[in-house]
Enzyme design. Structure first.
Site, PDB file in Angstrom:
ATOM      1  CG  ASP A  96      -9.609  -2.678  -4.465  1.00  0.00           C
ATOM      2  OD1 ASP A  96      -9.288  -2.043  -3.442  1.00  0.00           O
ATOM      3  OD2 ASP A  96     -10.410  -3.631  -4.439  1.00  0.00           O
ATOM      4  NE  ARG A 126      -9.184   8.130  -5.786  1.00  0.00           N
ATOM      5  CZ  ARG A 126      -9.551   7.440  -4.706  1.00  0.00           C
ATOM      6  NH1 ARG A 126      -8.672   6.711  -4.045  1.00  0.00           N
ATOM      7  NH2 ARG A 126     -10.799   7.461  -4.283  1.00  0.00           N
ATOM      8  NE  ARG A 174      -4.290   2.604   2.864  1.00  0.00           N
ATOM      9  CZ  ARG A 174      -4.817   1.752   3.746  1.00  0.00           C
ATOM     10  NH1 ARG A 174      -6.118   1.613   3.826  1.00  0.00           N
ATOM     11  NH2 ARG A 174      -4.049   1.050   4.538  1.00  0.00           N
ATOM     12  CE1 TYR A 202     -13.893  -7.037   0.907  1.00  0.00           C
ATOM     13  CE2 TYR A 202     -12.060  -8.151  -0.172  1.00  0.00           C
ATOM     14  CZ  TYR A 202     -12.533  -7.193   0.709  1.00  0.00           C
ATOM     15  OH  TYR A 202     -11.648  -6.409   1.402  1.00  0.00           O
ATOM     16  NE  ARG A 239      -4.017  -2.090   2.113  1.00  0.00           N
ATOM     17  CZ  ARG A 239      -4.721  -2.565   3.137  1.00  0.00           C
ATOM     18  NH1 ARG A 239      -4.521  -2.100   4.350  1.00  0.00           N
ATOM     19  NH2 ARG A 239      -5.621  -3.505   2.942  1.00  0.00           N
TER      20      ARG A 239
END
Length: 350
Positions: free
Chosen positions: A83, A47, A38, A158, A34
């Site tokens: 993702d 973003r 972020r 998921y 990551r």
């Protein structure tokens, strides 16, 4: 396009790929799960006004976001910005990533008909990935690019839960109570994951990582029976490309040996497992990890001393890639990661 490591000697001989192949290295290579996104202010600015999945499907954004941490930190590898649910979105599954929640699936999978309604992934579904990877390989030069995909269990969960879950009750209920649906779903997701990784490697990625973020929710016996064969299938297909394969999960200390046996060249070790134990369980494979991600919030000297311990222990492995024991926490100070990268490079020079 073959993997960049097969055509560019500088990439092939990079510290990261040498460590992943368990070869001697000039220094311990560093990258962070990551790292792209972020915690970086330049990422958040870029973003603005764009959803997560939209940004993953726009090559201009993917290329820039992937490159940002390489420029800022001088890490030894880039990780493709995407993702794990993107391939599902690409084939037409109705899902979105809700801020503060995560992936949310509109109609969770319950039956064989639900599984059969999910198309197989082809390169045409993700032509934007091919474009992004090719452009990145050109921009990165001697820095390897890591492609990635979600492992079958995590992605299937998921789909069954409809979103993130703490207990994975619906997932396990299907696994134990409807084995024919579970097997069909795992076969479907395995095919999608392998095809997605192949697209990235064909476009020039030099290594891949299979993320099984939730595999730690399973007992050893259940993992071995219901999950291992499918992860093995994915990693086996990618093994035919010749690129190094990293296999990582969270809370997977009791199954690290099995994750290695699934076809990993590098076994990711989270921070809960002492690295020396992870090295032993990896069964003669290279390892990746495993500084606690929260240590970046400690005083710098504390973080660096713990990093030194990881580096020193890593020297006893056939190969060691320095990383955090999980992803970068959003509130992380980027300057701490820069200090950490520089420190690992300095103290590990051979």
């Amino acid at each position: 396009m073959p993997a960049a490591s097969a055509t560019d000697p500088a990439v092939h001989d990079s510290a990261f790929l040498r460590a992943a192949r368990s070869e001697p290295v000039p220094h311990t290579p560093v990258w962070f799960m990551r790292q792209a996104g972020r915690s970086l202010p330049e990422y958040r600015k870029l973003r603005e006004g764009t959803t997560m999945l939209e940004s993953c499907m726009e090559p201009d954004l993917v290329v820039e976001i992937t490159l940002q941490p390489v420029r800022r930190y001088g890490v030894d590898a880039a990780i493709f910005f995407s993702d794990i649910v993107l391939p599902l979105k690409a084939v037409g599954v109705d899902l979105d990533i809700t801020p503060g929640v995560g992936p949310v699936v509109a109609s969770p999978v319950e039956t064989l008909a639900d599984v059969e309604a999910i198309p197989d992934l082809t390169p045409a579904h993700v032509d934007f990935v091919t474009e992004s990877v090719r452009r990145l390989v050109g921009e990165l030069g001697a820095t390897p690019l890591i492609g990635f995909a979600g492992a079958p269990f995590t992605v299937a969960s998921y789909l069954v839960e409809g979103g993130p879950s703490k207990d994975h009750a619906r997932t396990k209920a299907m696994m134990f109570g409807a084995p024919e649906v579970w097997e069909a779903l795992m076969r479907k997701i395995s095919g999608i994951a392998a095809a997605y990784l192949e697209v990235q490697v064909d476009a020039g990625a030099s290594a891949v990582q299979l993320f099984d973020s939730w595999a730690g929710a399973l007992s050893r016996a259940d993992y071995e029976r219901h999950v291992l064969p499918w992860s093995t299938q994915v990693l086996g297909r990618i093994g035919a490309t010749g690129v190094p394969r990293i296999h990582f999960g969270v809370g997977t200390g009791e199954i690290l040996d099995l994750m290695g046996q699934a076809g990993a060249d590098v076994v990711g070790v989270d921070w809960r497992v002492p690295l020396e134990a992870g090295i032993a369980r990896a069964g003669g494979r290279a390892v990746q990890g495993n500084l606690d991600p929260t240590l970046v919030f400690a005083p710098t000297e504390v973080m660096l001393e713990r990093a030194r311990e990881v580096v020193e222990t890593g020297r006893t492995a056939p190969g060691h890639v320095f990383n955090l024991g999980h992803g970068v926490i959003p509130a992380t100070d980027p300057d701490q990661l820069a200090r950490l990268t520089d420190f690992v490079h300095e103290v590990s020079v051979r």
